[in-house]
Design a protein around this motif. Structure first.
Motif, short mmCIF file in Angstrom:
data_model
loop_
_atom_site.label_atom_id
_atom_site.label_comp_id
_atom_site.label_asym_id
_atom_site.label_seq_id
_atom_site.Cartn_x
_atom_site.Cartn_y
_atom_site.Cartn_z
N ALA A 137 43.44 39.06 26.59
CA ALA A 137 44.14 39.15 27.87
C ALA A 137 43.79 40.45 28.58
O ALA A 137 43.70 40.50 29.80
CB ALA A 137 45.64 39.05 27.65
N ARG A 147 40.35 40.07 30.42
CA ARG A 147 40.20 39.03 31.42
C ARG A 147 40.95 39.40 32.70
O ARG A 147 42.07 39.89 32.64
CB ARG A 147 40.71 37.70 30.86
CG ARG A 147 39.91 37.24 29.69
CD ARG A 147 38.60 36.63 30.12
NE ARG A 147 38.80 35.23 30.44
CZ ARG A 147 38.37 34.65 31.55
NH1 ARG A 147 37.76 35.34 32.46
NH2 ARG A 147 38.57 33.37 31.75
N HIS A 148 40.31 39.14 33.84
CA HIS A 148 40.91 39.53 35.11
C HIS A 148 41.37 38.30 35.89
O HIS A 148 40.56 37.62 36.48
CB HIS A 148 39.89 40.28 35.97
CG HIS A 148 39.57 41.62 35.44
ND1 HIS A 148 39.44 42.73 36.21
CD2 HIS A 148 39.36 42.05 34.18
CE1 HIS A 148 39.15 43.77 35.47
NE2 HIS A 148 39.09 43.38 34.23
N PRO A 149 42.65 38.01 35.89
CA PRO A 149 43.10 36.85 36.65
C PRO A 149 43.34 37.19 38.13
O PRO A 149 43.48 38.37 38.48
CB PRO A 149 44.41 36.48 35.97
CG PRO A 149 44.92 37.77 35.46
CD PRO A 149 43.74 38.65 35.18
N ARG A 150 43.37 36.17 38.96
CA ARG A 150 43.81 36.33 40.34
C ARG A 150 45.14 35.61 40.48
O ARG A 150 45.55 34.87 39.61
CB ARG A 150 42.81 35.68 41.30
CG ARG A 150 41.46 36.26 41.30
CD ARG A 150 40.53 35.35 42.07
NE ARG A 150 40.30 34.09 41.38
CZ ARG A 150 40.38 32.91 41.96
NH1 ARG A 150 40.74 32.82 43.23
NH2 ARG A 150 40.15 31.80 41.29
N SER A 151 45.76 35.80 41.61
CA SER A 151 47.02 35.09 41.81
C SER A 151 47.07 34.43 43.19
O SER A 151 48.12 34.32 43.79
CB SER A 151 48.20 36.03 41.64
OG SER A 151 49.38 35.28 41.57
N GLN A 152 45.91 34.00 43.69
CA GLN A 152 45.90 33.37 45.01
C GLN A 152 45.84 31.87 44.82
O GLN A 152 45.09 31.38 43.98
CB GLN A 152 44.66 33.81 45.78
CG GLN A 152 44.92 34.01 47.24
CD GLN A 152 45.72 35.25 47.49
OE1 GLN A 152 45.46 36.26 46.87
NE2 GLN A 152 46.69 35.19 48.38
N GLU A 153 46.63 31.15 45.60
CA GLU A 153 46.53 29.70 45.45
C GLU A 153 45.30 29.17 46.18
O GLU A 153 44.74 29.84 47.02
CB GLU A 153 47.79 29.00 45.97
CG GLU A 153 48.08 29.17 47.42
CD GLU A 153 49.12 30.24 47.66
OE1 GLU A 153 49.96 30.03 48.52
OE2 GLU A 153 49.07 31.28 46.98
#
Lengths: 100, 312, 481, 85, 98
Positions: D76, D79-85
């Motif tokens: 975790a 890893r680089h998540p985004r939060s845009q739908e």
């Protein structure tokens, strides 16, 4: 009950005190959630101690309470984290003027 | 052992203090995760391996992963995210005084309390024979106080609906596009670990009837397997939700409620089970709970109400 | 059959909400309306059978007292169930107008609302200290997402604040539960009073945690800061439920705890302190309500103030005060629901709720403004209304116990309420000449206007139903009959 | 033997406390996450020792869960998540 | 006999843990620290697990202990690799000064 200091009882008290302090002084919503969870862990520790003090086997009732409490706290915190992400997404759209 | 416990308690207190006071958000999160590990360790010392499992899996593990991922989003958004002004020294002092008073009061109470050893828990231990499962905590959760557990599943479902309403999912790109993680080892880790984690989760659910474990711990580990797949880019959240997935999400609460309601006229009480059927009913309920809990926790991680597979 | 009614009153809406989640938008609005109807009927049947045959108890799982969880419906629980399900049913009708169209958000609204309804019923029938914690969490965690139905952008900060306080409050409460279990060895509300009273410092600590935890969740004055934004920005139906029922459920819990499990341990100083906090809430909330520029915020701050009246029971603690406090809960619940629904209609028609720009509302929104005025009568405590009866009972209790200062608080509170209610009405239609509203939204569907009006009328009718409701409530627990 | 195992657990806990110093010092995030990894491994060691010392075989399950989630946390972190739908 | 062997293995494990911790504290930069750490604590945990396994009474438990070690070793070396790579790309210079 022994008069000897019980390390875990002191730890529970410390968690509660520190969690409370963080809840009051932290401004960042995520930090606040962390502080609340620390407070909660103090409460859980208290319950586990209560269970531990039953002569013989550990008392399952407070254990069940803590398990329930952990699940509730974590799901509420996960929801809180989703709220925080939404807040950030909205703050990034500069044109938005909320009523903060 | 006393020295061990004292040191552990000291570490816990110090970690909590650092988590609350350190400036950097990342450090606070990392400290929180380590604090969770230490709490789990201390709970094994207090004869609560069930809770150590739960804390390691849910409190430190899943929540830790979720915190780290959310931290990425928070950091990418920029340094200051609409925080209020720092509290005035007066507030800080008042809070410090208040918390010291509170902590002292708790410490004193915990050292002087005269616990009642004639209690419900003792009765629960004596009545284990009628509960259908040997493990006391599972017996309390699924039988003596099953109503609490049932309502708690409602809390999970509500938190999920709330997260879905927010439309702020965590989206992990395929690992190959994530600079710095295009390591050939990540797929290996995912491929090897996921089945093992699934196995471990199933084992914990099954073991819940007679040794530490159960629907919540097992469910959390099952969710861990899903999170592993998400992090590996094999699985992702999706806005589209299938009927099957929704059915699985409510499986636990429905099975629990429907069995309770159907047997109510026969047994004279809600959630009372006929003698011969207790064990099979317990196992049915436990597995459906674990499945729903695992899926709900996984979706709380992705922040969506659907899932879709993605090419590795 | 009657012993199954408490279970059904909880699980018809809970299972209904869960199945709504399963079926999704297609089931709206038929399924939620069926569930709402069934819930109301079932709960009213439950209240009816309590009226006829007295308290009902159901031991869950068939386990005996300290081991299992009891569901208990006594007079107090029955009165709260009556309030909850009448208001709940009417709010469901109103929401049929506001959220009746199919769509993902509406589907989630109905799922959450039915879950919240069931959770509130669960809270009222629970007879177990820890189960009450779970029920409190259920109520909070369905109420907070409901706030978001108005659109996350407007409400996310309020929801976050609400969540912080709700979570913290319930953990404080849980600490109290743990300590109680330590000294009493049981969680059954009827079994813990004695051991708690003999529990020494731990007993006192337990009591303090339980009370403070509930106060935080009930948004009593120092802990109120999350309430106005949350109640003021939620969709109308949700605001109504939050103000009329959700915070009320916490006040119910406070009354229940104080008069039963904590009866032997409460000290007079704490009771006086609660009274002072109540008086502060009345003063602060009313003044803030008067200063607000938005209609829904006026109503929200009015809730902060009105909750204070129920706290006045504690220092007086006589049967009249008990009846007054509970009656106030009921009267305020009905009136506040009417106010929020009416305000929602205004918001729908005008597109905003800035007070200064609300002129000439009387014609298109006549029913809603009338509903607002009727409910306002009850909030101000003028005769003939439910609010009048409640305040009259509290006033007599103050004189009966010789604590005249609470009477003063009641009278001043009434004047302050009159000030903010009349201020709204003045803007709404006394100022009729002048530029009327520019942007006209849809005229609220008849259903939405009539439900608001019906609640408004009910808050007046409560002025004439004192005898049956107080008869159902019964006397102050523990007091000599 | 129990005394020896307990002592060994105590030594590990002390080492763990020292490892925390690195977590506090940093200076990079990689250092901190690495310190978490070490704390995870150390805790697994302590759990194994305690499972024998306290005769609680279930602690090995706890240790296994620790291992699984420690791996997740490390992944975790990278890893680089985004939060845009 | 088994007791002595267990004690020996566990002591050896502790020595490796000690080396790992010292490395973590004393080595100059993140990468050498990473290196020292994983080597030391994996071996340490292995020896320790072997020591506990010697004492274990049932073969299921031995199997479980072995599995724990295997997974820990694998996870920790892969995680180390990932963190190191990630560090190369991202984090070394972006730590906020406090």
């Amino acid at each position: 009950m022994s008069i000897m200091p019980e390390p875990f009882a002191l730890a529970a008290a410390a968690l509660i005190a520190v969690g409370f302090y963080g809840f009051i002084t932290q401004q960042h919503p995520l930090r606040r959630l962390l502080a609340i969870n620390i407070f909660g862990n103090g409460v859980f520790m208290t319950l586990i101690l209560v269970a531990y003090w039953l002569p013989g086997d550990a008392d399952p009732v407070p254990h069940a309470m803590v398990l329930t409490g952990i699940v509730i706290a974590v799901s509420a915190t996960a929801f809180g984290l989703a709220l925080i992400r939404r807040r950030i997404l909205d703050a990034n759209r500069k044109q938005d003027h909320g009523d903060d | 052992m006393m020295v061990f416990d004292s040191l552990l308690a000291l570490i816990i207190a110090a970690l909590a203090w650092r988590c609350v006071t350190v400036r950097d958000l990342f450090q606070a999160i990392v400290t929180f995760i380590v604090l969770g590990l230490m709490l789990a360790l201390s709970w094994t010392r207090l004869d609560a391996p069930d809770l150590a499992l739960a804390e390691a899996g849910i409190g430190a593990g899943l929540l830790g992963v979720l915190l780290l991922s959310t931290w990425r989003v928070v950091r990418d958004a920029g340094p200051d995210q609409g925080e209020g002004p720092p509290p005035s020294p007066w507030v800080r002092t008042a809070a410090a005084v208040g918390s010291i008073a509170l902590g002292t009061a708790f410490a004193v109470v915990l050292h002087t309390v005269e616990v009642d050893s004639d209690r419900a828990g003792g009765l629960a231990l004596e009545s284990l024979g009628e509960a259908g499962v040997e493990q006391p905590v599972t017996a309390v959760l699924l039988n003596f106080r099953s109503y609490d557990t049932l309502l708690e599943l409602g809390v999970l479902l509500m938190a999920l609906i709330g997260a879905v309403l927010l439309r702020s999912p965590l989206i992990h790109r395929p690992a190959a596009e994530d600079t710095g993680t295009e390591s050939p080892l990540l797929p290996v880790l995912v491929t090897v670990f996921t089945p093992l984690v699934l196995l471990m989760g199933t084992f914990l659910v099954w073991a819940g009837a007679h040794s530490p474990g159960g629907a919540f711990q097992g469910g959390a580990v099952l969710a861990g397997a899903g999170v592993m797949l998400v992090l590996g880019g094999r699985l992702g959240g999706d806005a589209q939700v299938s009927l099957l997935l929704r059915a699985l999400l409510i499986l636990g609460v429905s099975v629990f409620t429907v069995i309770g309601l159907l047997l109510m006229p026969l047994e004279g009480a809600f959630m009372a089970y006929p003698e011969g059927l207790v064990y099979p009913l317990m196992v049915t309920i436990e597995f459906s709970l674990a499945l729903s809990i695992g899926l709900t926790l996984l979706l709380l991680f992705t922040g969506t109400n659907g899932l879709r597979g993605a090419p590795a | 059959m009657t012993e199954f009614l408490p279970v059904l009153a909880v699980f018809i809406p809970l299972l209904g909400g869960v199945l709504q989640f399963l079926m999704g938008p297609r089931a709206v609005p038929v399924w939620p309306m069926v569930v709402s109807g069934a819930t109301t009927v079932c709960a009213l049947a439950l209240v009816g059978s309590v009226t006829n045959q007295g308290d009902i108890q159901h031991m869950l799982g068939g386990w005996e007292a300290p081991l299992g969880i009891p569901l208990r419906v006594d007079g107090l629980a029955a009165v709260m169930l009556l309030l909850n399900n009448v208001v709940g049913g009417l709010v469901s009708l109103y929401a049929l107008g506001a959220h009746g169209r199919s769509g993902a958000v509406n589907s989630h609204f109905w799922a959450l609302w039915l879950l919240l309804w069931g959770s509130l019923n669960a809270l009222f029938v629970s007879g177990d200290l820890f189960n009450l914690y779970v029920a409190l969490e259920l109520v909070s965690l369905s109420a907070i997402p409901l706030v978001l139905v108005a659109g996350p952008r407007k409400t996310v900060a309020a929801a976050l604040n609400y969540l912080h306080f709700a979570l913290f409050g319930s953990l404080v409460y849980l600490a109290g539960v743990g300590l109680t279990y330590a000294v009493a060895g049981s969680l059954d509300l009827t079994l813990i009073a004695g051991p708690l009273a003999e529990g020494g410092p731990a007993g006192h600590m337990a009591a303090a945690c339980l009370i403070v935890g509930v106060l935080i969740k009930a948004a009593i004055v120092p802990f109120h800061i999350w309430l106005p934004a949350a109640h003021g920005n939620a969709p109308a139906a949700v605001s109504a439920v939050l103000s009329a029922l959700v915070v009320k459920s916490c006040m119910y819990l406070l009354l229940r705890l104080w008069t039963e499990p904590l009866a032997g341990i409460t000290v007079d100083a704490a009771a006086q302190l609660l009274g002072i906090i109540g008086a502060a809430a009345i003063g602060y909330g009313s003044v803030q309500a008067f200063r607000q520029e938005r209609l829904k915020l006026v109503v929200a701050y009015s809730t902060v103030a009105q909750l204070g009246y129920m706290l006045l029971f504690f220092p007086m603690a006589v049967a009249t005060a008990w009846e007054g406090a509970v009656y106030h809960g009921v009267a305020h619940g009905v009136a506040k629901a009417a106010l929020f629904l009416a305000a929602g209609n205004v918001l729908l028609y005008v597109g905003h709720d800035r007070l200064r720009e609300l002129r000439g509302l009387d014609r298109p929104l006549a029913l809603s403004v009338f509903a607002f005025a009727l409910a306002g009568v009850s909030i101000m405590g003028l005769p003939p209304s439910g609010g009048f009866i409640a305040k009259w009972l509290l006033l007599s209790a103050a004189l009966e116990t010789g604590q005249w200062w609470w009477a003063l608080v009641l009278i001043v509170g009434g004047f302050l309420a009159a000030a903010y209610i009349f201020r709204v009405l003045r803007y709404a239609f006394l100022n009729a000449p002048g530029p009327t509203i520019e942007i006209e939204g849809p005229v609220p569907p008849r259903l939405m206007s009539w439900t608001a009006l019906l609640l408004g009328v009910l808050s007046i009718v409560l002025g004439f139903t004192t005898a049956p409701i107080l008869g159902l409530l019964g006397g102050l627990p523990g007091a000599a009959p | 033997m129990t005394a020896f195992l307990t002592l060994a657990a105590l030594v590990l806990l002390l080492l763990f406390a020292l490892g925390l110093v690195r977590m506090a010092l940093g200076p990079t995030r990689a250092d901190r996450i690495q310190a978490v990894q070490l704390s995870g491994t150390t805790t697994v060691g302590i759990l194994l020792l305690l499972s024998e010392a306290l005769a609680m075989p279930a602690l090995v399950h706890v240790a296994l869960v620790f291992v699984l989630f420690a791996a997740l946390i490390a992944v975790a972190f990278v890893r680089h998540p985004r939060s845009q739908e | 006999m088994t007791h002595w062997m267990a004690a020996l293995l566990i002591t050896a494990g502790l020595v490796f843990f000690l080396a790992g911790t010292v490395g973590l504290l004393r080595f100059p930069d993140a990468f050498t620290r990473l290196h020292a750490l994983t080597k030391a604590d994996n071996t340490g945990l292995g020896l320790l697990a072997a020591g506990v396994a010697v004492l274990a009474l049932t073969w299921q438990l031995v199997l479980l202990i072995a599995l724990t070690w295997l997974l820990a070793a694998m996870a920790s070396s892969i995680a180390c690799h990932l963190v190191a790579r990630h560090g190369l790309h991202h984090d070394n210079h972006e730590e906020t000064r406090e």
